[in-house]
Write a protein that holds these residues in place. Structure first.
Motif, PDB file in Angstrom:
ATOM      1  N   TRP A  85      -4.304   7.335  -0.029  1.00 22.51           N
ATOM      2  CA  TRP A  85      -5.625   6.820   0.306  1.00 22.51           C
ATOM      3  C   TRP A  85      -6.608   7.044  -0.833  1.00 22.51           C
TER       4      TRP A  85
ATOM      5  N   SER B  46      -7.912   3.987  -2.525  1.00 22.77           N
ATOM      6  CA  SER B  46      -9.046   3.207  -2.027  1.00 22.77           C
ATOM      7  C   SER B  46     -10.352   3.682  -2.652  1.00 22.77           C
TER       8      SER B  46
ATOM      9  N   VAL C 225     -11.197  -1.801   1.139  1.00 24.45           N
ATOM     10  CA  VAL C 225     -10.769  -0.847   2.153  1.00 24.45           C
ATOM     11  C   VAL C 225     -10.861  -1.493   3.523  1.00 24.45           C
TER      12      VAL C 225
ATOM     13  N   VAL D  59     -11.630   4.142   7.699  1.00 26.14           N
ATOM     14  CA  VAL D  59     -12.279   4.907   6.647  1.00 26.14           C
ATOM     15  C   VAL D  59     -13.115   6.035   7.271  1.00 26.14           C
TER      16      VAL D  59
ATOM     17  N   HIS E 115     -16.452   8.668   3.359  1.00 26.93           N
ATOM     18  CA  HIS E 115     -15.921   7.668   2.430  1.00 26.93           C
ATOM     19  C   HIS E 115     -16.880   6.479   2.329  1.00 26.93           C
TER      20      HIS E 115
ATOM     21  N   GLN F 295      -8.319  10.014   8.291  1.00 27.55           N
ATOM     22  CA  GLN F 295      -7.611   8.740   8.348  1.00 27.55           C
ATOM     23  C   GLN F 295      -6.265   8.883   9.053  1.00 27.55           C
TER      24      GLN F 295
END
Length: 123
Positions: free
Chosen positions: A7, A10, A23, A28, A32, A50
Motif C-alpha cells: 500500500w 499508493s 487510490v 484509504v 492517508h 486498510q
C-alpha cells in the motif's frame, strides 16, 4: 490465494501525481487522505487500517462506513463470528492511528489468537 501489494505504493503515487485518482477512497485510512499535509503520519498503522477494512468486508459482506467515524461491530452483522473479533477489527479501524495495532504483524497475531482459541460465538 489473494495477495495484497504494498500500500505504500499508493502514497508514492499520490506524491508523484498530486492527486487521489490513483487510490481507492473506500480503502484509504483517514490520515492517508491528509497525505499532502506535512504533519500527516502515514506508516504501518495505515496498513493496519486498510487490512482491517478488507477483513471487515470479507467477514461481514459489508463495507464499513469508516469515514463517518462509527463502525458497527462485526458480530452485529455476522453472529457466527467470535466476539473477540469485534475488539480486534474495531481497534484496527480506529480513526486515531495511535489507537491501532502498531504493525500489521500484531494485527495478524491478534486475529490468529482469537480464531485459534475457538472462542464462543454469539447465538
Amino acid at each position: 490465494m489473494p495477495k495484497v501489494s504494498d500500500w505504500e505504493l499508493s502514497r508514492e503515487l499520490i506524491e508523484a501525481h498530486s492527486t487521489m485518482s490513483q487510490v481507492t477512497p473506500e480503502y484509504v485510512a483517514p490520515e492517508h487522505l491528509d497525505a499532502f499535509l506535512p504533519e500527516a503520519s502515514v506508516d504501518e498503522r495505515t496498513d493496519v487500517y486498510q487490512l482491517g477494512l478488507v477483513c471487515y468486508e470479507l467477514l461481514t459482506e459489508t463495507r464499513p462506513s469508516h469515514l463517518g467515524g462509527t463502525v458497527t461491530p462485526p458480530t452485529e452483522l455476522n453472529d457466527a463470528l467470535p466476539d473477540a473479533l469485534d475488539d480486534i477489527l474495531l481497534r484496527a479501524l480506529n480513526h486515531d492511528p495511535n489507537e491501532r495495532f502498531k504493525h500489521p504483524l500484531y494485527f495478524e497475531r491478534a486475529l490468529d489468537e482469537a480464531l485459534a482459541n475457538d472462542l464462543p460465538v454469539r447465538s
